[in-house]
Design a protein around this motif. Sequence first.
Motif, PDB file in Angstrom:
ATOM      1  N   SER A  91       0.834  -1.203   0.000  1.00  0.00           N
ATOM      2  CA  SER A  91       0.000   0.000   0.000  1.00  0.00           C
ATOM      3  C   SER A  91       0.870   1.255   0.000  1.00  0.00           C
ATOM      4  O   SER A  91       0.948   1.985   0.984  1.00  0.00           O
ATOM      5  N   GLY A  92       1.566   1.476  -1.089  1.00  0.00           N
ATOM      6  CA  GLY A  92       2.408   2.657  -1.224  1.00  0.00           C
ATOM      7  C   GLY A  92       3.866   2.334  -0.975  1.00  0.00           C
ATOM      8  O   GLY A  92       4.211   1.408  -0.232  1.00  0.00           O
ATOM      9  N   SER A  93       4.739   3.105  -1.601  1.00  0.00           N
ATOM     10  CA  SER A  93       6.171   2.838  -1.465  1.00  0.00           C
ATOM     11  C   SER A  93       6.668   3.079  -0.046  1.00  0.00           C
ATOM     12  O   SER A  93       7.595   2.415   0.415  1.00  0.00           O
ATOM     13  N   GLU A  94       6.058   4.017   0.671  1.00  0.00           N
ATOM     14  CA  GLU A  94       6.518   4.276   2.041  1.00  0.00           C
ATOM     15  C   GLU A  94       6.243   3.076   2.947  1.00  0.00           C
ATOM     16  O   GLU A  94       7.046   2.749   3.826  1.00  0.00           O
ATOM     17  N   GLN A  95       5.100   2.421   2.747  1.00  0.00           N
ATOM     18  CA  GLN A  95       4.815   1.206   3.526  1.00  0.00           C
ATOM     19  C   GLN A  95       5.826   0.122   3.204  1.00  0.00           C
ATOM     20  O   GLN A  95       6.287  -0.612   4.090  1.00  0.00           O
ATOM     21  N   LEU A  96       6.225   0.041   1.932  1.00  0.00           N
ATOM     22  CA  LEU A  96       7.198  -0.973   1.534  1.00  0.00           C
ATOM     23  C   LEU A  96       8.603  -0.627   2.022  1.00  0.00           C
ATOM     24  O   LEU A  96       9.376  -1.526   2.362  1.00  0.00           O
ATOM     25  N   ILE A  97       8.934   0.656   2.071  1.00  0.00           N
ATOM     26  CA  ILE A  97      10.207   1.063   2.678  1.00  0.00           C
ATOM     27  C   ILE A  97      10.245   0.618   4.125  1.00  0.00           C
ATOM     28  O   ILE A  97      11.232   0.043   4.603  1.00  0.00           O
ATOM     29  N   ASP A  98       9.152   0.862   4.840  1.00  0.00           N
ATOM     30  CA  ASP A  98       9.067   0.460   6.239  1.00  0.00           C
ATOM     31  C   ASP A  98       9.208  -1.049   6.388  1.00  0.00           C
ATOM     32  O   ASP A  98       9.926  -1.546   7.262  1.00  0.00           O
ATOM     33  N   PHE A  99       8.540  -1.800   5.511  1.00  0.00           N
ATOM     34  CA  PHE A  99       8.624  -3.257   5.558  1.00  0.00           C
ATOM     35  C   PHE A  99      10.051  -3.743   5.312  1.00  0.00           C
ATOM     36  O   PHE A  99      10.564  -4.607   6.044  1.00  0.00           O
ATOM     37  N   ILE A 100      10.705  -3.203   4.295  1.00  0.00           N
ATOM     38  CA  ILE A 100      12.059  -3.635   3.958  1.00  0.00           C
ATOM     39  C   ILE A 100      13.027  -3.309   5.087  1.00  0.00           C
ATOM     40  O   ILE A 100      13.897  -4.120   5.431  1.00  0.00           O
ATOM     41  N   VAL A 101      12.872  -2.143   5.690  1.00  0.00           N
ATOM     42  CA  VAL A 101      13.725  -1.768   6.827  1.00  0.00           C
ATOM     43  C   VAL A 101      13.527  -2.749   7.970  1.00  0.00           C
ATOM     44  O   VAL A 101      14.492  -3.237   8.578  1.00  0.00           O
ATOM     45  N   GLN A 102      12.274  -3.048   8.283  1.00  0.00           N
ATOM     46  CA  GLN A 102      12.005  -3.981   9.384  1.00  0.00           C
ATOM     47  C   GLN A 102      12.521  -5.388   9.070  1.00  0.00           C
ATOM     48  O   GLN A 102      12.951  -6.103   9.973  1.00  0.00           O
ATOM     49  N   PHE A 103      12.470  -5.774   7.814  1.00  0.00           N
ATOM     50  CA  PHE A 103      12.894  -7.117   7.429  1.00  0.00           C
ATOM     51  C   PHE A 103      14.410  -7.281   7.538  1.00  0.00           C
ATOM     52  O   PHE A 103      14.902  -8.303   8.002  1.00  0.00           O
ATOM     53  N   PHE A 104      15.160  -6.263   7.127  1.00  0.00           N
ATOM     54  CA  PHE A 104      16.614  -6.408   7.026  1.00  0.00           C
ATOM     55  C   PHE A 104      17.402  -5.793   8.187  1.00  0.00           C
ATOM     56  O   PHE A 104      18.552  -6.182   8.411  1.00  0.00           O
ATOM     57  N   LEU A 105      16.811  -4.855   8.911  1.00  0.00           N
ATOM     58  CA  LEU A 105      17.565  -4.150   9.941  1.00  0.00           C
ATOM     59  C   LEU A 105      17.109  -4.506  11.348  1.00  0.00           C
ATOM     60  O   LEU A 105      15.907  -4.626  11.612  1.00  0.00           O
ATOM     61  N   GLU A 106      18.088  -4.685  12.229  1.00  0.00           N
ATOM     62  CA  GLU A 106      17.832  -4.836  13.649  1.00  0.00           C
ATOM     63  C   GLU A 106      18.592  -3.758  14.403  1.00  0.00           C
ATOM     64  O   GLU A 106      19.444  -3.067  13.833  1.00  0.00           O
ATOM     65  N   LYS A 107      18.290  -3.613  15.662  1.00  0.00           N
ATOM     66  CA  LYS A 107      18.987  -2.622  16.476  1.00  0.00           C
ATOM     67  C   LYS A 107      20.497  -2.903  16.448  1.00  0.00           C
ATOM     68  O   LYS A 107      20.927  -4.036  16.625  1.00  0.00           O
ATOM     69  N   GLY A 108      21.267  -1.859  16.153  1.00  0.00           N
ATOM     70  CA  GLY A 108      22.709  -2.007  16.066  1.00  0.00           C
ATOM     71  C   GLY A 108      23.228  -2.157  14.645  1.00  0.00           C
ATOM     72  O   GLY A 108      24.424  -2.007  14.393  1.00  0.00           O
ATOM     73  N   ASP A 109      22.311  -2.473  13.694  1.00  0.00           N
ATOM     74  CA  ASP A 109      22.710  -2.563  12.285  1.00  0.00           C
ATOM     75  C   ASP A 109      22.910  -1.166  11.704  1.00  0.00           C
ATOM     76  O   ASP A 109      22.568  -0.148  12.330  1.00  0.00           O
ATOM     77  N   GLU A 110      23.415  -1.130  10.490  1.00  0.00           N
ATOM     78  CA  GLU A 110      23.627   0.139   9.805  1.00  0.00           C
ATOM     79  C   GLU A 110      23.038   0.100   8.400  1.00  0.00           C
ATOM     80  O   GLU A 110      22.966  -0.960   7.767  1.00  0.00           O
ATOM     81  N   ALA A 111      22.610   1.265   7.947  1.00  0.00           N
ATOM     82  CA  ALA A 111      22.179   1.452   6.563  1.00  0.00           C
ATOM     83  C   ALA A 111      22.888   2.691   6.035  1.00  0.00           C
ATOM     84  O   ALA A 111      23.299   3.559   6.800  1.00  0.00           O
TER      85      ALA A 111
END
Length: 359
Positions: A91-111
């Motif tokens: 439902s929109g690219s921003e929702q997918l950005i949020d999903f991808i961030v949650q999928f690949f990043l954990e606390k302490g990771d870097e982007a």
Amino acid sequence: MRSFRGSLLGYVGSSPDVKQLAAKLVVSPSEVLKLDANENFFVDADFLNGVFVEVFRDVDLRFYDPRAMIELGKALGVYVGVPSECVVVGSGSEQLIDFIVQFFLEKGDEAISIVPSFFMYEKRVWLSGAKLIAVPLKADLSLDVDGILEKVTEKTKLIFVCSPNNPTGNEFGWREIEALADSCSAVVLVDEAYAEFGDGSICQKAVEKENVIVLRTFSKSFGLAGLRFGYFVANRDLAPALSEAVPYTVSTVVARFVEKLLNRFDAVKDWIEGVKSERERLIEELRSLRGVEVLDSKANFVTFKPKAGVERVYRGLLEKGVVVKDLGELPVIGHCLRVTVGLPYMNDVFLRTLKDVLN
């Protein structure tokens, strides 16, 4: 609660309320020219409404329709030239950005993100508890591939590249994206929100890589900012794995509507060509003005810097009922304004008003 004060989000401000601004100027809201949100004014609203009526006539809202998502995936695959199993919707690219961030990043990771660029990357990374590393574009606004790779560590899980880039308007080639993907294990997320206004997409090449995701939206070229539909493309292994984790956020109505619109792309193509033609005219007219620096653009907006004082020009336009985006002070490009490419008469009003303010 996390605070974004002092971050790269500094340029993000609320858009002026049209009704309040109209009341202040003692004019009708329809007389306020709002060119600050990168919306597509070339879209035929009656055409879209007609397609929506067809959808509501065909869809029975009482029932689930799993075929709708399958057929939408096939239509999107045909549109971008990739297998349907490489497409994931949301439902929109921003929702997918949020999903991808949650999928690949954990606390302490870097982007890593290029700057200046879309503010949402930093916002979502911060909210995940990870750290965002900013790498400025080069002085000519090209991608600093070596600079990005120098910042990659074992903690780096995501690299954000917006192309065409908001707010600079320029796009990056496959060679630079491939160099990033081949030189590290991080997932390279290429945001192609404005791709239809540029010189092409990297989707067909991206599906050959294990660590490239291409994010796209219907908010810009298709003019569906109020619909909230987006999708991403990844290779045959990565896309299905991500698809299993994406929640069901796209309704049958939206799925059928998008599919119908793809089947009538000739109309959409005309809207896109209208934007591109007016964009070139707008750039040319702006560059003819003394004391105005103008960036090239492959998007549906033009970023410019008036030497007479950005804040003064922004306020001057606002006081005359023309709303543009004040980007604030940004890395590399400094303090600029951004204007959406409007219909010809809108651009004429904007240019005439800008000349008055500058003089």
